[in-house]
Scaffold this motif. Sequence first.
Motif, PDB file in Angstrom:
ATOM      1  N   GLU A   1     -17.206   7.230  -4.804  1.00 27.56           N
ATOM      2  CA  GLU A   1     -16.958   5.797  -4.193  1.00 27.56           C
ATOM      3  C   GLU A   1     -15.307   6.021  -3.573  1.00 27.56           C
ATOM      4  O   GLU A   1     -15.248   5.533  -2.211  1.00 27.56           O
ATOM      5  N   LEU A   2     -14.413   6.330  -4.329  1.00 25.26           N
ATOM      6  CA  LEU A   2     -13.160   6.387  -3.534  1.00 25.26           C
ATOM      7  C   LEU A   2     -12.969   7.279  -2.319  1.00 25.26           C
ATOM      8  O   LEU A   2     -12.219   6.971  -1.314  1.00 25.26           O
ATOM      9  N   LEU A   3     -13.796   8.477  -2.288  1.00 25.46           N
ATOM     10  CA  LEU A   3     -13.932   9.438  -1.323  1.00 25.46           C
ATOM     11  C   LEU A   3     -14.427   8.713   0.136  1.00 25.46           C
ATOM     12  O   LEU A   3     -14.046   8.937   1.112  1.00 25.46           O
ATOM     13  N   ARG A   4     -15.620   7.760  -0.323  1.00 27.44           N
ATOM     14  CA  ARG A   4     -16.151   7.054   0.711  1.00 27.44           C
ATOM     15  C   ARG A   4     -15.053   5.884   1.396  1.00 27.44           C
ATOM     16  O   ARG A   4     -14.986   5.673   2.428  1.00 27.44           O
ATOM     17  N   PHE A   5     -14.230   5.400   0.418  1.00 33.81           N
ATOM     18  CA  PHE A   5     -13.052   4.333   1.081  1.00 33.81           C
ATOM     19  C   PHE A   5     -12.413   5.006   1.824  1.00 33.81           C
ATOM     20  O   PHE A   5     -11.858   4.248   2.713  1.00 33.81           O
ATOM     21  N   ALA A   6     -12.069   6.095   1.881  1.00 33.83           N
ATOM     22  CA  ALA A   6     -11.254   7.052   2.527  1.00 33.83           C
ATOM     23  C   ALA A   6     -11.424   6.963   4.063  1.00 33.83           C
ATOM     24  O   ALA A   6     -10.964   6.901   5.209  1.00 33.83           O
ATOM     25  N   LYS A   7     -12.983   7.022   4.332  1.00 34.83           N
ATOM     26  CA  LYS A   7     -13.372   6.830   5.785  1.00 34.83           C
ATOM     27  C   LYS A   7     -13.842   5.360   6.148  1.00 34.83           C
ATOM     28  O   LYS A   7     -14.290   5.441   7.323  1.00 34.83           O
ATOM     29  N   ALA A   8     -13.889   4.460   5.532  1.00 33.29           N
ATOM     30  CA  ALA A   8     -14.352   3.213   5.620  1.00 33.29           C
ATOM     31  C   ALA A   8     -13.171   2.083   6.289  1.00 33.29           C
ATOM     32  O   ALA A   8     -11.880   2.615   6.020  1.00 33.29           O
ATOM     33  N   LYS A   9     -13.434   1.014   6.725  1.00 32.59           N
ATOM     34  CA  LYS A   9     -12.420  -0.004   7.218  1.00 32.59           C
ATOM     35  C   LYS A   9     -12.111  -0.723   6.157  1.00 32.59           C
ATOM     36  O   LYS A   9     -12.835  -1.140   5.154  1.00 32.59           O
ATOM     37  N   PRO A  10     -10.667  -0.802   6.030  1.00 29.46           N
ATOM     38  CA  PRO A  10     -10.175  -1.710   4.768  1.00 29.46           C
ATOM     39  C   PRO A  10     -10.484  -3.135   4.587  1.00 29.46           C
ATOM     40  O   PRO A  10     -10.700  -3.670   5.850  1.00 29.46           O
ATOM     41  N   LYS A  11     -10.496  -3.789   3.504  1.00 31.72           N
ATOM     42  CA  LYS A  11     -10.711  -5.032   3.383  1.00 31.72           C
ATOM     43  C   LYS A  11      -9.413  -5.793   3.924  1.00 31.72           C
ATOM     44  O   LYS A  11      -9.458  -6.803   4.589  1.00 31.72           O
ATOM     45  N   LYS A  12      -8.245  -5.257   3.891  1.00 34.58           N
ATOM     46  CA  LYS A  12      -6.949  -5.930   4.232  1.00 34.58           C
ATOM     47  C   LYS A  12      -6.113  -4.929   4.660  1.00 34.58           C
ATOM     48  O   LYS A  12      -6.072  -3.565   3.940  1.00 34.58           O
TER      49      LYS A  12
END
Length: 75
Positions: A51-62
Motif C-alpha cells: 500500500e505504501l508503494l501505491r501511495f507513491a503513485k497516487a494523488k496526496p490527501k494534502k
Amino acid sequence: MKCAFCGGKVEKKRVKFSYEKADKFLLVENVPAKVCAKCGEKTYSPEVTDELLRFAKAKPKKTVQVPVFDFAMKR
C-alpha cells in the motif's frame, strides 16, 4: 514478539512513514507498524508495504509547505 535487530519488545503502533528520493518526498500518516520499544526500529507487513508503494503513485490527501535550511550555510 522480539525485535530482529536488538531483541527488544515489539509493539503495534500507528506511525508516520517518510521517504525521500532526489527532490521528491513522501509522508504517510497513521501507518500500522511494529515498533521496537528499545531501538525504535519499525517493520511493516507485506500488505502495508504494498500500500505504501501505491501511495507513491497516487494523488496526496494534502500538500504541506516545508521550510528548508542548509546547515553548511549557517550564520
